[in-house]
Design a protein around this motif. Sequence first.
Motif, PDB file in Angstrom:
ATOM      1  N   GLU A  15      17.210   6.958   7.362  1.00 61.82           N
ATOM      2  CA  GLU A  15      16.645   5.628   7.639  1.00 61.82           C
ATOM      3  C   GLU A  15      16.995   5.171   9.046  1.00 61.82           C
ATOM      4  O   GLU A  15      16.153   4.612   9.764  1.00 61.82           O
ATOM      5  CB  GLU A  15      17.182   4.638   6.604  1.00 61.82           C
ATOM      6  N   LEU A  16      18.236   5.406   9.454  1.00 58.96           N
ATOM      7  CA  LEU A  16      18.670   5.018  10.803  1.00 58.96           C
ATOM      8  C   LEU A  16      17.858   5.755  11.853  1.00 58.96           C
ATOM      9  O   LEU A  16      17.400   5.153  12.841  1.00 58.96           O
ATOM     10  CB  LEU A  16      20.158   5.321  10.969  1.00 58.96           C
ATOM     11  N   ARG A  31      14.866   7.094  11.574  1.00 59.28           N
ATOM     12  CA  ARG A  31      13.464   6.684  11.544  1.00 59.28           C
ATOM     13  C   ARG A  31      13.253   5.294  12.132  1.00 59.28           C
ATOM     14  O   ARG A  31      12.177   4.994  12.677  1.00 59.28           O
ATOM     15  CB  ARG A  31      12.947   6.718  10.106  1.00 59.28           C
ATOM     16  N   SER A  32      14.256   4.438  12.013  1.00 59.40           N
ATOM     17  CA  SER A  32      14.114   3.062  12.482  1.00 59.40           C
ATOM     18  C   SER A  32      14.511   2.885  13.941  1.00 59.40           C
ATOM     19  O   SER A  32      14.407   1.777  14.474  1.00 59.40           O
ATOM     20  CB  SER A  32      14.950   2.123  11.609  1.00 59.40           C
ATOM     21  N   ASP A  33      14.964   3.942  14.578  1.00 59.47           N
ATOM     22  CA  ASP A  33      15.374   3.849  15.981  1.00 59.47           C
ATOM     23  C   ASP A  33      14.182   3.436  16.835  1.00 59.47           C
ATOM     24  O   ASP A  33      13.157   4.102  16.868  1.00 59.47           O
ATOM     25  CB  ASP A  33      15.920   5.193  16.459  1.00 59.47           C
ATOM     26  N   ASP A  34      14.313   2.302  17.511  1.00 60.61           N
ATOM     27  CA  ASP A  34      13.195   1.766  18.293  1.00 60.61           C
ATOM     28  C   ASP A  34      13.562   1.600  19.766  1.00 60.61           C
ATOM     29  O   ASP A  34      13.086   0.690  20.445  1.00 60.61           O
ATOM     30  CB  ASP A  34      12.726   0.432  17.713  1.00 60.61           C
ATOM     31  N   THR A  83      17.244  13.440  15.571  1.00 59.02           N
ATOM     32  CA  THR A  83      16.310  12.684  16.423  1.00 59.02           C
ATOM     33  C   THR A  83      15.849  13.470  17.648  1.00 59.02           C
ATOM     34  O   THR A  83      15.315  12.884  18.585  1.00 59.02           O
ATOM     35  CB  THR A  83      16.958  11.365  16.897  1.00 59.02           C
TER      36      THR A  83
END
Length: 316
Positions: free
Chosen positions: A101-102, A104-107, A232
């Motif tokens: 989740e972390l 995938r949510s990295d923006d 990532t």
Amino acid sequence: MKLPGPRGTASAAVIDLLAGRASGLPQSLVPDDDEDLHLALFVTYELAYRGWDGVDDAWEWDPGLLGGRRDLEARFLDDLYALAGRPEPVEPAELPHRLIELARSDDGPSLSKYLRGRATYDQFRDFVRHRSVYHLREADPHTFAIPRLAGRPKAALIEIQIDEYGGGVAPRMHQELFKQTMRWFRLDLTYGAYVETVGAPTLANNNVMSLFGLHRRRRGALIGHLAAYEMTSTAPNRNYGNGLRRLGGDATATAFYDEHVEADAVHEQIAAYDLAGGFAAAEPELAGDVLFGARCALALDNRWAASLLAEWRSGS
């Protein structure tokens, strides 16, 4: 590698001591700013890697120097807590999903997309110059965790590291593959050649790995850092390779990035489940440290990417 020039009072004190121009450090080592902090830390940490030209290896375990390093690390840890939050308890069974989740949510700012489609030759060369500080010793900081693990997570880490070290074939080591990219850009292949010319965000990315790797009690954070890197990196490395091809890079120049696209696609699952998940199951009290290390990796990398893009926008 030659000792760099200082960037403030703390780095000057450390460098003068190692160069034989001082007999000791101040009672309390307080850096002037981030540039001073991270250069001073990098100089002390490098003693645990390949060392400095003309500096006695005995300095690695000198009590006075370690005391000064402790002061610097306390400042760095405060910065990490402000940037990524403090470690909090995590249910071990939930850790792999929390890491996914972390990731995938990295923006953060997409440096890789910029390099893929817009970067000039000089900007891409500058990117490679910055990254050389890490890639010429790639995998080494995370390898410190191997003797601190057992069973499933140890086997998972070794599986990942074997790929990083080219399966024992020197030309396939990722450190050596990166030299091919540097050679295409006509950069200096000497280990640490650009330490003196990169800023605090680049040094901080390297220092956090040493902070976690050189302290056994931070092994959970080190595993989380590696997991975040592996989980990532596939898409960014594909972008880097395609961006380099856009600029005329041949297969030799892009081999480093192409290798990571293939290897890290496999490493993602190993890192999340076998390495991080296996470690959390074995040492549940440190599961929160794993997630903290992952957050630090992403936050520092995003800060570095933003600083590099800002430099390019300003024409620096």
